[in-house]
Design a protein around this motif. Structure first.
Motif: not given
Length: 73
Positions: A66, A26, A38, A69, A31-36, A28-29
Motif C-alpha cells: 500500500e 476492512e 500480484t 502504491r 475485496a479490492k486486494e483479491r481483485r488486484v 471492502e479493502r
C-alpha cells in the motif's frame, strides 16, 4: 444436557453485523486486494524499513504494498 448445549458453537449469521469484528472498510479493502494481480519479486529494502513494517504485526507485507502504491507516480 443444558451445559452441553451451551458449549455448541453456532455458525455466524452473515446478516448480523455483531457476528463479525471487522469494519465495512476492512471488508471492502480485502475485496479490492483479491481483485488486484500480484507478483512475487525479490527486492532489497533497508533493514530499518523492514523492522518498522514488521513491528506493525500480521499483514505488514500488504502495508508495504500500500505504501508503494501511494508513492508510485
Amino acid at each position: 444436557m443444558a451445559r452441553l448445549a451451551s458449549m455448541v458453537a453456532l455458525e455466524a449469521d452473515r446478516n448480523d453485523p455483531e457476528d463479525f469484528d471487522v469494519s465495512e472498510a476492512e471488508v471492502e479493502r480485502a475485496a479490492k486486494e483479491r481483485r488486484v494481480r500480484t507478483e512475487q519479486v525479490s527486492l532489497r529494502l533497508d533493514g530499518a524499513v523492514l523492522d518498522r513494517f514488521r513491528a506493525t504485526g500480521p499483514g505488514w507485507e500488504a502495508r508495504i504494498n500500500e505504501a508503494l502504491r501511494r508513492a508510485a507516480p
